[in-house]
Design an enzyme around this catalytic site. Structure first.
Site, PDB file in Angstrom:
ATOM      1  N   HIS A 203      17.837 -48.169   2.711  1.00 28.85           N
ATOM      2  CA  HIS A 203      18.308 -48.146   4.101  1.00 28.85           C
ATOM      3  C   HIS A 203      19.535 -47.250   4.279  1.00 28.85           C
ATOM      4  O   HIS A 203      20.226 -47.346   5.292  1.00 28.85           O
ATOM      5  CB  HIS A 203      18.595 -49.577   4.588  1.00 28.85           C
ATOM      6  CG  HIS A 203      17.352 -50.409   4.732  1.00 28.85           C
ATOM      7  ND1 HIS A 203      17.367 -51.770   4.902  1.00 28.85           N
ATOM      8  CD2 HIS A 203      16.044 -50.049   4.739  1.00 28.85           C
ATOM      9  CE1 HIS A 203      16.119 -52.225   4.995  1.00 28.85           C
ATOM     10  NE2 HIS A 203      15.307 -51.197   4.889  1.00 28.85           N
TER      11      HIS A 203
ATOM     12  N   CYS B 126      21.971 -30.865  13.105  1.00 27.64           N
ATOM     13  CA  CYS B 126      21.445 -29.965  12.065  1.00 27.64           C
ATOM     14  C   CYS B 126      21.167 -30.748  10.784  1.00 27.64           C
ATOM     15  O   CYS B 126      21.209 -31.981  10.785  1.00 27.64           O
ATOM     16  CB  CYS B 126      22.410 -28.797  11.824  1.00 27.64           C
ATOM     17  SG  CYS B 126      23.907 -29.233  10.896  1.00 27.64           S
TER      18      CYS B 126
ATOM     19  N   THR C  47      17.064 -61.510  -0.717  1.00 31.35           N
ATOM     20  CA  THR C  47      16.530 -60.942   0.534  1.00 31.35           C
ATOM     21  C   THR C  47      15.634 -61.967   1.210  1.00 31.35           C
ATOM     22  O   THR C  47      14.895 -62.698   0.536  1.00 31.35           O
ATOM     23  CB  THR C  47      15.756 -59.619   0.304  1.00 31.35           C
ATOM     24  OG1 THR C  47      15.196 -59.187   1.553  1.00 31.35           O
ATOM     25  CG2 THR C  47      14.649 -59.750  -0.732  1.00 31.35           C
TER      26      THR C  47
HETATM   27  P1  OAD Z   1      19.049 -61.278   5.275  1.00 29.49           P
HETATM   28  O1  OAD Z   1      20.353 -61.615   5.898  1.00 29.49           O
HETATM   29  O2  OAD Z   1      17.836 -61.261   6.128  1.00 29.49           O
HETATM   30  O3  OAD Z   1      18.740 -62.275   4.080  1.00 29.49           O
HETATM   31  C1  OAD Z   1      19.711 -62.561   3.106  1.00 29.49           C
HETATM   32  C2  OAD Z   1      19.057 -63.434   2.056  1.00 29.49           C
HETATM   33  O4  OAD Z   1      20.013 -63.658   1.034  1.00 29.49           O
HETATM   34  C3  OAD Z   1      18.616 -64.804   2.558  1.00 29.49           C
HETATM   35  O5  OAD Z   1      17.281 -65.076   2.111  1.00 29.49           O
HETATM   36  C4  OAD Z   1      19.613 -65.772   1.917  1.00 29.49           C
HETATM   37  O6  OAD Z   1      19.024 -67.038   1.607  1.00 29.49           O
HETATM   38  C5  OAD Z   1      19.966 -65.019   0.653  1.00 29.49           C
HETATM   39  N1  OAD Z   1      21.301 -65.340   0.097  1.00 29.49           N
HETATM   40  C6  OAD Z   1      22.413 -65.774   0.728  1.00 29.49           C
HETATM   41  N2  OAD Z   1      23.429 -65.934  -0.142  1.00 29.49           N
HETATM   42  C7  OAD Z   1      22.940 -65.586  -1.367  1.00 29.49           C
HETATM   43  C8  OAD Z   1      23.500 -65.532  -2.681  1.00 29.49           C
HETATM   44  N3  OAD Z   1      24.774 -65.871  -2.907  1.00 29.49           N
HETATM   45  N4  OAD Z   1      22.705 -65.115  -3.707  1.00 29.49           N
HETATM   46  C9  OAD Z   1      21.402 -64.784  -3.471  1.00 29.49           C
HETATM   47  N5  OAD Z   1      20.829 -64.806  -2.252  1.00 29.49           N
HETATM   48  C10 OAD Z   1      21.586 -65.199  -1.216  1.00 29.49           C
HETATM   49  O7  OAD Z   1      19.261 -59.869   4.530  1.00 29.49           O
HETATM   50  P2  OAD Z   1      18.156 -58.841   4.004  1.00 29.49           P
HETATM   51  O8  OAD Z   1      16.940 -59.531   3.534  1.00 29.49           O
HETATM   52  O9  OAD Z   1      18.848 -57.937   3.059  1.00 29.49           O
HETATM   53  O10 OAD Z   1      18.216 -53.610   7.683  1.00 29.49           O
HETATM   54  O11 OAD Z   1      17.844 -58.040   5.331  1.00 29.49           O
HETATM   55  C11 OAD Z   1      16.968 -56.955   5.280  1.00 29.49           C
HETATM   56  C12 OAD Z   1      17.364 -55.916   6.294  1.00 29.49           C
HETATM   57  O12 OAD Z   1      17.509 -56.523   7.579  1.00 29.49           O
HETATM   58  C13 OAD Z   1      18.718 -55.276   6.065  1.00 29.49           C
HETATM   59  O13 OAD Z   1      18.699 -54.240   5.102  1.00 29.49           O
HETATM   60  C14 OAD Z   1      19.066 -54.750   7.428  1.00 29.49           C
HETATM   61  C15 OAD Z   1      18.658 -55.942   8.264  1.00 29.49           C
HETATM   62  O14 OAD Z   1      18.286 -55.674   9.561  1.00 29.49           O
HETATM   63  C16 OAD Z   1      18.688 -52.555   8.372  1.00 29.49           C
HETATM   64  O15 OAD Z   1      19.810 -52.536   8.847  1.00 29.49           O
HETATM   65  C17 OAD Z   1      17.706 -51.426   8.494  1.00 29.49           C
END
Ligand code: OAD
Length: 254
Positions: free
Chosen positions: A126, A137, A199
């Site tokens: 991302h 550009c 994630t």
């Molecule tokens: P999310 O905020 O959707 O999910 C975070 C995940 O991390 C959840 O499943 C939590 O349970 C888990 N979590 C929380 N604390 C944790 C810890 N200490 N150790 C392990 N896991 C933990 O974030 P993403 O899945 O990264 O995209 O979101 C995906 C995309 O959505 C991002 O890259 C962003 C967002 O919109 C863009 O901006 C294009």
């Protein structure tokens, strides 16, 4: 979590012929970087369409830059945690590993630098808060200087053509970088184990990466304090924080 499950995860990862790792915001949560969808998550407090879309930048580039400048400052005040370090150390020892992250915080790269690892197989799907690209550009560059977003005429401008620079991150409605995407999916298809850390696995195409490993006969090992859509398809799903669990799963045994 039962010890046997952690042992099983460690053994599956250790014995992988080829490992692909997919990380999300949760891997940086223990560093103090907010996630997107959890309690206190960025998308609970801010509306993505006002801050993270091409239309938002066209309407109000100063506001969008202000948000990204705030996120940069926030991340610069954080340090890589034991999960980033364990992954960096693993990648140094097993350079065939492909580490794919959805995070734009640069913490995997900082951890890799700390152990002298080459970050050649780090795919920032991302983009990065610390890179910019020109709105007009082909100019692209690393950019770590503080951004003054107090007025439109103070925003960073392209040294080549003078147009506004923008953060080199993927916004909603934008395609991902084709090269990064191809590398991530090729690695996932060629991997026998996909380790998925922190994630929610709801944003595609990133969420399809573990599915590519499954489709080619591999398995998924998940680390997350909560169950996700991927949990039922995981060989092992460890409930817990990445900073606590990953150093054990990835520890050096030979
Ligand atoms: P999310 O905020 O959707 O999910 C975070 C995940 O991390 C959840 O499943 C939590 O349970 C888990 N979590 C929380 N604390 C944790 C810890 N200490 N150790 C392990 N896991 C933990 O974030 P993403 O899945 O990264 O995209 O979101 C995906 C995309 O959505 C991002 O890259 C962003 C967002 O919109 C863009 O901006 C294009």
């Amino acid at each position: 979590m039962r010890d046997s499950e952690a042992d099983k995860a460690r053994s599956l990862v250790e014995r992988a012929r080829r490992l692909v790792v997919l990380t999300g915001a949760g891997v940086s949560a223990d560093s103090g970087v907010p996630t997107f969808r959890g309690e206190g998550g960025l998308w609970k407090r801010h509306r993505p369409e006002e801050l993270a879309t091409p239309g938002a930048f066209d309407r109000d580039p100063r506001l969008v830059w202000e948000w990204y400048a705030w996120r940069r400052e926030r991340v610069l005040a954080c340090e890589p945690n034991p999960a980033h370090h364990a992954l960096a150390d693993w990648c140094r020892r097993r350079p065939e590993t492909c580490l794919v992250t959805q995070n734009v915080d640069g913490l995997h790269a900082r951890a890799a630098e700390a152990v002298g690892a080459v970050d050649g197989r780090l795919v920032e799907l991302h983009g990065s808060l610390f890179r910019v690209r020109c709105t007009a550009c082909a100019y692209r560059a690393a950019h770590t200087d503080p951004v003054d977003a107090t007025a439109l005429d103070r925003l960073p401008r392209c040294p080549d053509c003078g147009a506004l620079l923008r953060p080199a991150v993927v916004w909603f409605g934008e395609p991902l970088d084709g090269g990064a995407l191809a590398e991530a999916f090729a690695s996932a298809s060629g991997a026998d184990v996909c380790l998925v850390v922190g994630t929610s696995a709801v944003v595609h195409p990133a969420a399809s990466i573990p599915l590519a490993t499954l489709a080619s006969g591999g398995i998924v090992v998940e680390v997350n304090p909560d169950a996700t859509a991927l949990t039922p398809r995981s060989e092992v799903s460890l409930r817990g924080r990445a900073a606590l669990l990953l150093p054990g799963i990835l520890r050096r045994t030979r």
